[in-house]
Design a protein around this motif. Structure first.
Motif, PDB file in Angstrom:
ATOM      1  N   PHE A  44       0.807  -1.220   0.000  1.00 15.75           N
ATOM      2  CA  PHE A  44       0.000   0.000   0.000  1.00 15.75           C
ATOM      3  C   PHE A  44       0.843   1.275   0.000  1.00 15.75           C
ATOM      4  O   PHE A  44       0.311   2.379   0.086  1.00 15.75           O
ATOM      5  CB  PHE A  44      -0.956   0.006   1.191  1.00 15.75           C
ATOM      6  N   LEU A  45       2.168   1.136  -0.117  1.00 13.48           N
ATOM      7  CA  LEU A  45       3.029   2.310  -0.195  1.00 13.48           C
ATOM      8  C   LEU A  45       2.803   3.042  -1.513  1.00 13.48           C
ATOM      9  O   LEU A  45       2.645   2.422  -2.562  1.00 13.48           O
ATOM     10  CB  LEU A  45       4.501   1.901  -0.125  1.00 13.48           C
ATOM     11  N   ASN A  46       2.802   4.346  -1.448  1.00 13.86           N
ATOM     12  CA  ASN A  46       2.787   5.164  -2.657  1.00 13.86           C
ATOM     13  C   ASN A  46       4.226   5.326  -3.125  1.00 13.86           C
ATOM     14  O   ASN A  46       5.160   5.306  -2.326  1.00 13.86           O
ATOM     15  CB  ASN A  46       2.168   6.530  -2.355  1.00 13.86           C
ATOM     16  N   SER A  47       4.399   5.508  -4.392  1.00 16.26           N
ATOM     17  CA  SER A  47       5.736   5.601  -4.969  1.00 16.26           C
ATOM     18  C   SER A  47       6.488   6.837  -4.502  1.00 16.26           C
ATOM     19  O   SER A  47       5.893   7.881  -4.235  1.00 16.26           O
ATOM     20  CB  SER A  47       5.643   5.644  -6.493  1.00 16.26           C
ATOM     21  N   ALA A  48       7.798   6.704  -4.467  1.00  9.43           N
ATOM     22  CA  ALA A  48       8.668   7.843  -4.208  1.00  9.43           C
ATOM     23  C   ALA A  48       8.696   8.731  -5.445  1.00  9.43           C
ATOM     24  O   ALA A  48       8.228   8.347  -6.516  1.00  9.43           O
ATOM     25  CB  ALA A  48      10.070   7.346  -3.886  1.00  9.43           C
ATOM     26  N   HIS A  49       9.241   9.916  -5.287  1.00 13.64           N
ATOM     27  CA  HIS A  49       9.405  10.892  -6.379  1.00 13.64           C
ATOM     28  C   HIS A  49       8.058  11.278  -6.987  1.00 13.64           C
ATOM     29  O   HIS A  49       7.870  11.283  -8.198  1.00 13.64           O
ATOM     30  CB  HIS A  49      10.381  10.369  -7.435  1.00 13.64           C
ATOM     31  N   THR A  50       7.124  11.574  -6.083  1.00 17.10           N
ATOM     32  CA  THR A  50       5.797  12.031  -6.463  1.00 17.10           C
ATOM     33  C   THR A  50       5.450  13.264  -5.624  1.00 17.10           C
ATOM     34  O   THR A  50       6.167  13.600  -4.675  1.00 17.10           O
ATOM     35  CB  THR A  50       4.726  10.937  -6.231  1.00 17.10           C
ATOM     36  N   ILE A  51       4.354  13.896  -5.958  1.00 18.56           N
ATOM     37  CA  ILE A  51       3.846  15.030  -5.182  1.00 18.56           C
ATOM     38  C   ILE A  51       2.586  14.575  -4.463  1.00 18.56           C
ATOM     39  O   ILE A  51       1.679  14.027  -5.079  1.00 18.56           O
ATOM     40  CB  ILE A  51       3.537  16.231  -6.097  1.00 18.56           C
ATOM     41  N   SER A  52       2.562  14.794  -3.150  1.00 17.22           N
ATOM     42  CA  SER A  52       1.341  14.529  -2.393  1.00 17.22           C
ATOM     43  C   SER A  52       0.507  15.811  -2.418  1.00 17.22           C
ATOM     44  O   SER A  52       1.020  16.905  -2.192  1.00 17.22           O
ATOM     45  CB  SER A  52       1.667  14.117  -0.954  1.00 17.22           C
ATOM     46  N   PHE A  53      -0.779  15.673  -2.719  1.00 18.40           N
ATOM     47  CA  PHE A  53      -1.678  16.821  -2.853  1.00 18.40           C
ATOM     48  C   PHE A  53      -2.866  16.639  -1.918  1.00 18.40           C
ATOM     49  O   PHE A  53      -3.651  15.708  -2.080  1.00 18.40           O
ATOM     50  CB  PHE A  53      -2.163  16.946  -4.301  1.00 18.40           C
ATOM     51  N   GLY A  54      -2.985  17.514  -0.914  1.00 18.34           N
ATOM     52  CA  GLY A  54      -4.118  17.477   0.014  1.00 18.34           C
ATOM     53  C   GLY A  54      -5.331  18.102  -0.641  1.00 18.34           C
ATOM     54  O   GLY A  54      -5.334  19.296  -0.939  1.00 18.34           O
ATOM     55  N   GLN A  55      -6.355  17.295  -0.877  1.00 15.77           N
ATOM     56  CA  GLN A  55      -7.536  17.769  -1.602  1.00 15.77           C
ATOM     57  C   GLN A  55      -8.233  18.929  -0.923  1.00 15.77           C
ATOM     58  O   GLN A  55      -8.636  19.884  -1.585  1.00 15.77           O
ATOM     59  CB  GLN A  55      -8.530  16.619  -1.759  1.00 15.77           C
ATOM     60  N   ASP A  56      -8.416  18.870   0.377  1.00 15.50           N
ATOM     61  CA  ASP A  56      -9.162  19.911   1.089  1.00 15.50           C
ATOM     62  C   ASP A  56      -8.338  21.162   1.359  1.00 15.50           C
ATOM     63  O   ASP A  56      -8.876  22.252   1.460  1.00 15.50           O
ATOM     64  CB  ASP A  56      -9.679  19.383   2.423  1.00 15.50           C
ATOM     65  N   THR A  57      -7.037  20.987   1.501  1.00 21.45           N
ATOM     66  CA  THR A  57      -6.178  22.084   1.934  1.00 21.45           C
ATOM     67  C   THR A  57      -5.273  22.626   0.840  1.00 21.45           C
ATOM     68  O   THR A  57      -4.626  23.644   1.034  1.00 21.45           O
ATOM     69  CB  THR A  57      -5.294  21.614   3.093  1.00 21.45           C
ATOM     70  N   ALA A  58      -5.200  21.940  -0.282  1.00 24.07           N
ATOM     71  CA  ALA A  58      -4.300  22.286  -1.391  1.00 24.07           C
ATOM     72  C   ALA A  58      -2.843  22.339  -0.936  1.00 24.07           C
ATOM     73  O   ALA A  58      -2.048  23.107  -1.459  1.00 24.07           O
ATOM     74  CB  ALA A  58      -4.715  23.588  -2.061  1.00 24.07           C
ATOM     75  N   THR A  59      -2.506  21.516   0.053  1.00 19.20           N
ATOM     76  CA  THR A  59      -1.109  21.390   0.460  1.00 19.20           C
ATOM     77  C   THR A  59      -0.421  20.441  -0.509  1.00 19.20           C
ATOM     78  O   THR A  59      -0.991  19.418  -0.886  1.00 19.20           O
ATOM     79  CB  THR A  59      -0.977  20.870   1.899  1.00 19.20           C
ATOM     80  N   MET A  60       0.790  20.795  -0.916  1.00 18.03           N
ATOM     81  CA  MET A  60       1.530  19.997  -1.889  1.00 18.03           C
ATOM     82  C   MET A  60       2.966  19.873  -1.438  1.00 18.03           C
ATOM     83  O   MET A  60       3.583  20.883  -1.064  1.00 18.03           O
ATOM     84  CB  MET A  60       1.502  20.669  -3.259  1.00 18.03           C
ATOM     85  N   PHE A  61       3.464  18.655  -1.474  1.00 20.00           N
ATOM     86  CA  PHE A  61       4.854  18.415  -1.091  1.00 20.00           C
ATOM     87  C   PHE A  61       5.455  17.340  -1.976  1.00 20.00           C
ATOM     88  O   PHE A  61       4.792  16.367  -2.326  1.00 20.00           O
ATOM     89  CB  PHE A  61       4.947  17.943   0.364  1.00 20.00           C
ATOM     90  N   TYR A  62       6.728  17.520  -2.294  1.00 19.45           N
ATOM     91  CA  TYR A  62       7.482  16.501  -3.011  1.00 19.45           C
ATOM     92  C   TYR A  62       7.865  15.415  -2.007  1.00 19.45           C
ATOM     93  O   TYR A  62       8.374  15.706  -0.925  1.00 19.45           O
ATOM     94  CB  TYR A  62       8.738  17.112  -3.637  1.00 19.45           C
ATOM     95  N   GLN A  63       7.598  14.174  -2.361  1.00 21.85           N
ATOM     96  CA  GLN A  63       7.946  13.036  -1.505  1.00 21.85           C
ATOM     97  C   GLN A  63       9.046  12.239  -2.201  1.00 21.85           C
ATOM     98  O   GLN A  63       8.826  11.671  -3.256  1.00 21.85           O
ATOM     99  CB  GLN A  63       6.716  12.165  -1.246  1.00 21.85           C
ATOM    100  N   ASN A  64      10.222  12.226  -1.609  1.00 15.87           N
ATOM    101  CA  ASN A  64      11.353  11.547  -2.248  1.00 15.87           C
ATOM    102  C   ASN A  64      11.511  10.098  -1.802  1.00 15.87           C
ATOM    103  O   ASN A  64      12.382   9.400  -2.307  1.00 15.87           O
ATOM    104  CB  ASN A  64      12.652  12.321  -2.018  1.00 15.87           C
ATOM    105  N   LYS A  65      10.667   9.652  -0.869  1.00 14.39           N
ATOM    106  CA  LYS A  65      10.704   8.261  -0.403  1.00 14.39           C
ATOM    107  C   LYS A  65       9.285   7.690  -0.485  1.00 14.39           C
ATOM    108  O   LYS A  65       8.308   8.437  -0.446  1.00 14.39           O
ATOM    109  CB  LYS A  65      11.196   8.208   1.037  1.00 14.39           C
ATOM    110  N   PRO A  66       9.149   6.369  -0.547  1.00 17.38           N
ATOM    111  CA  PRO A  66       7.814   5.762  -0.522  1.00 17.38           C
ATOM    112  C   PRO A  66       7.088   6.167   0.767  1.00 17.38           C
ATOM    113  O   PRO A  66       7.722   6.341   1.817  1.00 17.38           O
ATOM    114  CB  PRO A  66       8.096   4.260  -0.550  1.00 17.38           C
ATOM    115  N   TYR A  67       5.766   6.302   0.684  1.00 13.40           N
ATOM    116  CA  TYR A  67       4.998   6.810   1.828  1.00 13.40           C
ATOM    117  C   TYR A  67       3.565   6.296   1.799  1.00 13.40           C
ATOM    118  O   TYR A  67       3.041   5.901   0.771  1.00 13.40           O
ATOM    119  CB  TYR A  67       5.010   8.341   1.825  1.00 13.40           C
ATOM    120  N   PHE A  68       2.942   6.340   2.965  1.00  9.78           N
ATOM    121  CA  PHE A  68       1.518   6.051   3.108  1.00  9.78           C
ATOM    122  C   PHE A  68       0.790   7.384   3.201  1.00  9.78           C
ATOM    123  O   PHE A  68       1.391   8.389   3.578  1.00  9.78           O
ATOM    124  CB  PHE A  68       1.251   5.238   4.384  1.00  9.78           C
TER     125      PHE A  68
END
Length: 103
Positions: A44-68
């Motif tokens: 269930f890990l999301n891939s590294a080297h992606t951007i996480s986007f918070g739908q309600d808050t429009a927060t965006m961060f580059y994730q360089n490691k796999p993450y939940f």
């Protein structure tokens, strides 16, 4: 430009036990969106080297490691090419600026 996907599993943040190895990314605007570290099934890990986007808050961060992630996070990856810290920072800055006009 992006492939946008939903998290592979929805975790209830109120039931998570922190203290693990992998980042749990939520909609917060601090610490790269990382609320803590957890251990869950690695499928269930999301891939590294992606951007996480918070739908309600429009927060965006580059994730360089796999993450939940939580259930209101979208995972953004480039359709053509790879994200790295430099090009992701540019794209996030442009997207944040474009969202300033929305409430």
């Amino acid at each position: 430009m992006f492939e946008i996907s939903t998290t592979k599993k929805k975790f209830n943040a109120n039931e998570i036990k922190f203290g693990g190895s992998y980042p749990y990314v939520a909609r917060g605007d601090k610490n790269n969106g990382i609320r803590g570290y957890i251990d869950e099934d690695m499928q269930f890990l999301n891939s590294a080297h992606t951007i996480s986007f918070g739908q309600d808050t429009a927060t965006m961060f580059y994730q360089n490691k796999p993450y939940f992630t939580g259930d209101k996070i979208k995972v953004m990856s480039l359709k053509n090419g790879n994200l790295n810290r430099v090009n992701a920072s540019f794209l996030i800055a442009v997207m944040r600026k474009s969202f300033l006009g929305f409430s």
